[in-house]
Design an enzyme around this catalytic site. Sequence first.
Site, PDB file in Angstrom:
ATOM      1  N   LYS A  52      -0.515  -0.314 -10.088  1.00  0.00           N
ATOM      2  CA  LYS A  52       0.260   0.387  -9.054  1.00  0.00           C
ATOM      3  C   LYS A  52       1.764   0.169  -9.268  1.00  0.00           C
ATOM      4  CE  LYS A  52      -3.562   0.036  -5.770  1.00  0.00           C
ATOM      5  NZ  LYS A  52      -4.182  -0.675  -4.641  1.00  0.00           N
ATOM      6  N   GLN A  96      -3.227  -5.837  -0.792  1.00  0.00           N
ATOM      7  CA  GLN A  96      -4.410  -5.588  -1.602  1.00  0.00           C
ATOM      8  C   GLN A  96      -5.628  -6.303  -1.020  1.00  0.00           C
ATOM      9  OE1 GLN A  96      -4.435  -3.437  -4.088  1.00  0.00           O
ATOM     10  NE2 GLN A  96      -6.499  -3.782  -4.830  1.00  0.00           N
ATOM     11  N   ASP A 119      -1.556   2.910   2.534  1.00  0.00           N
ATOM     12  CA  ASP A 119      -2.984   2.840   2.210  1.00  0.00           C
ATOM     13  C   ASP A 119      -3.811   3.710   3.158  1.00  0.00           C
ATOM     14  OD1 ASP A 119      -3.937   1.407   0.028  1.00  0.00           O
ATOM     15  OD2 ASP A 119      -3.626  -0.540   0.996  1.00  0.00           O
TER      16      ASP A 119
HETATM   17  N1  GUN Z   1      -8.863  -2.792  -2.854  1.00  0.00           N
HETATM   18  C1  GUN Z   1      -9.567  -1.836  -3.478  1.00  0.00           C
HETATM   19  N2  GUN Z   1      -9.003  -0.624  -3.299  1.00  0.00           N
HETATM   20  C2  GUN Z   1      -7.909  -0.831  -2.526  1.00  0.00           C
HETATM   21  C3  GUN Z   1      -6.920   0.033  -2.001  1.00  0.00           C
HETATM   22  O1  GUN Z   1      -6.926   1.247  -2.184  1.00  0.00           O
HETATM   23  N3  GUN Z   1      -5.949  -0.566  -1.253  1.00  0.00           N
HETATM   24  C4  GUN Z   1      -5.926  -1.891  -1.017  1.00  0.00           C
HETATM   25  N4  GUN Z   1      -4.933  -2.393  -0.257  1.00  0.00           N
HETATM   26  N5  GUN Z   1      -6.842  -2.726  -1.484  1.00  0.00           N
HETATM   27  C5  GUN Z   1      -7.823  -2.200  -2.237  1.00  0.00           C
END
Ligand code: GUN
Length: 293
Positions: A52, A96, A119
């Site tokens: 990311k 995350q 998110d």
């Molecule tokens: N863990 C797995 N996918 C995601 C996501 O899209 N966002 C976040 N914050 N954690 C994740």
Amino acid sequence: MQVIDGKKISLQIQDELAAEVTRMKAEGRRAPHLAAVLVGNDGGSLTYVGAKVKACEKIGYGSTLIHLGEQTTEAELLEVVHKLNNDPAIDGFIVQLPLPKHISEQKIVEAVDPKKDVDGFHPVNVGRMALNLPCYLSATPSGIIELLRRYNIETSGKHAVVIGRSNIVGAPVSVLLARNANPGNCTVTLCHSRTKNLEEICLQADIIVAAIGKPHFLTADMVKEGAVVIDVGTTRVDAPGTKLGWRLLGDVKYDEVAPKCSYITPVPGGVGPMTIAGLLQNTLLAAKGEIYS
Ligand code: GUN
């Protein structure tokens, strides 16, 4: 049969976003800025967060990675979230998941300011999605919708069967496919572990979204000729002798299902790459104040 190339579409979206950053800077505005908070050292999470941040750098966004130790307390993490909520230099941020067991994910998700919740996990954004109000859509459901849109796949009046009712994929996808929008206007059946006659229901589907996390669950005898199949599965299995030592398996038995489909997403290279694009799109919306002004 056409293979839906999520990697290509994701890169296309990232190019479009990079062009928008150039335009913003030419107007004297600063680039969007995404922050990511990672707690602990889970291998998968490190990879995802790294990807990311790298994508942000590539398209000219600002990015901040806050990497906290495994022993970080819930109070300490809440303090970090509050700081990010109040930092005008940060347009949006993510924490995350999964978090270490001693931290309540729900508490953390609800502490994020919905205006910065790129998110789309905060109950305010989930509720606004259900009401078809402007909101941040979470990355995987929005990635699926974007693929249907960019491949001009007709959804109106179609029977969509979603397998799996998770909060992050199955439930929101079923809402998005049913709403009065394009893509949308499907008749949706949401299937789960208690569903009876799953094979029979799948055989009636024009569109199947497989989001159960069981590798190779969807087989050819469950798929109607000409169906659109979207595979959201990403189960890691050992693959000795490969560079990574593991590989990803989808929820669909691709080799036997693909020949029956009009469109199908592969794993890897289908829905997965779209999730980063969705996050970057939301960060741009946050920077422009287009959802909440
Ligand atoms: N863990 C797995 N996918 C995601 C996501 O899209 N966002 C976040 N914050 N954690 C994740």
